[in-house]
Design a protein around this motif. Structure first.
Motif, PDB file in Angstrom:
ATOM      1  N   LYS A  42      56.918  82.114  25.875  1.00  0.00           N
ATOM      2  CA  LYS A  42      57.756  83.266  25.540  1.00  0.00           C
ATOM      3  C   LYS A  42      59.126  83.151  26.209  1.00  0.00           C
TER       4      LYS A  42
ATOM      5  N   THR B  55      58.339  85.328  36.858  1.00  0.00           N
ATOM      6  CA  THR B  55      57.194  86.110  36.403  1.00  0.00           C
ATOM      7  C   THR B  55      56.132  86.164  37.483  1.00  0.00           C
TER       8      THR B  55
ATOM      9  N   TYR C 282      46.552  88.657  31.505  1.00  0.00           N
ATOM     10  CA  TYR C 282      47.831  87.971  31.642  1.00  0.00           C
ATOM     11  C   TYR C 282      47.724  86.570  31.050  1.00  0.00           C
ATOM     12  N   ASP C 283      48.671  86.227  30.208  1.00  0.00           N
ATOM     13  CA  ASP C 283      48.666  84.945  29.507  1.00  0.00           C
ATOM     14  C   ASP C 283      49.703  84.013  30.145  1.00  0.00           C
ATOM     15  N   GLU C 284      49.260  83.161  31.059  1.00  0.00           N
ATOM     16  CA  GLU C 284      50.179  82.286  31.786  1.00  0.00           C
ATOM     17  C   GLU C 284      50.861  81.268  30.873  1.00  0.00           C
TER      18      GLU C 284
ATOM     19  N   TYR D 217      58.781  91.390  26.400  1.00  0.00           N
ATOM     20  CA  TYR D 217      58.106  90.292  27.094  1.00  0.00           C
ATOM     21  C   TYR D 217      56.852  90.808  27.800  1.00  0.00           C
ATOM     22  N   THR D 218      56.997  91.857  28.619  1.00  0.00           N
ATOM     23  CA  THR D 218      55.846  92.328  29.396  1.00  0.00           C
ATOM     24  C   THR D 218      54.779  92.968  28.510  1.00  0.00           C
TER      25      THR D 218
ATOM     26  N   VAL E 239      53.116  89.621  26.916  1.00  0.00           N
ATOM     27  CA  VAL E 239      52.458  88.671  27.817  1.00  0.00           C
ATOM     28  C   VAL E 239      51.721  89.359  28.959  1.00  0.00           C
TER      29      VAL E 239
ATOM     30  N   LEU F 173      58.265  90.754  34.819  1.00  0.00           N
ATOM     31  CA  LEU F 173      59.360  89.825  34.560  1.00  0.00           C
ATOM     32  C   LEU F 173      60.564  90.298  35.352  1.00  0.00           C
TER      33      LEU F 173
ATOM     34  N   SER G 112      53.282  83.030  28.709  1.00  0.00           N
ATOM     35  CA  SER G 112      54.464  83.412  29.487  1.00  0.00           C
ATOM     36  C   SER G 112      55.529  82.327  29.432  1.00  0.00           C
TER      37      SER G 112
ATOM     38  N   ALA H  82      51.921  88.068  38.121  1.00  0.00           N
ATOM     39  CA  ALA H  82      50.822  88.880  37.609  1.00  0.00           C
ATOM     40  C   ALA H  82      49.832  89.126  38.727  1.00  0.00           C
TER      41      ALA H  82
END
Length: 112
Positions: A81, A64, A73-75, A42-43, A46, A50, A78, A66
């Motif tokens: 995912k 989550t 960072y892809d909000e 995940y980390t 994204v 986490l 996230s 950031a």
């Protein structure tokens, strides 16, 4: 930002580290490895951090975060995912919740 409850594990794209709460060292190694793989992937995918935390009722929540200056960072990614993980790993996550309810909250397990 973070809720109250018992942390199961966490992963950070910033420190490249995975943390498993020592209270859960009694979990079988395969489950601990599955948690590590799930959180680290995940980390890596994204970014950010986490954290998996059990609430007072024994529900497992994904949290989550950031850094503000983290432009990578892809909000939206996230949220997507996490939904994907929850769908693909539903049985696994439900088993973790049952484990927590029985061994930490003292609920009686009833086979339905």
């Amino acid at each position: 930002m973070y809720e109250e409850g018992t942390v199961l594990c966490a992963s950070s794209a910033y420190t490249k580290q995975f943390y498993l709460n020592p209270e859960f060292e009694g979990l079988p190694e395969g489950i601990r490895e599955e948690l590590k793989i799930m959180c680290v992937l995940y980390t890596e995918d994204v970014g950010g951090t986490l954290l998996l935390r059990f609430d007072e009722e024994g529900n497992l929540n994904f949290e989550t975060d950031a850094n503000e200056e983290d432009l990578l960072y892809d909000e939206i990614g996230s949220v997507l995912k996490i939904k994907q993980i929850q769908a693909q790993k539903a049985d696994f996550l439900e088993s973790l919740e049952m484990y927590y309810r029985v061994f930490f909250l003292g609920e009686v397990w009833e086979d339905e």
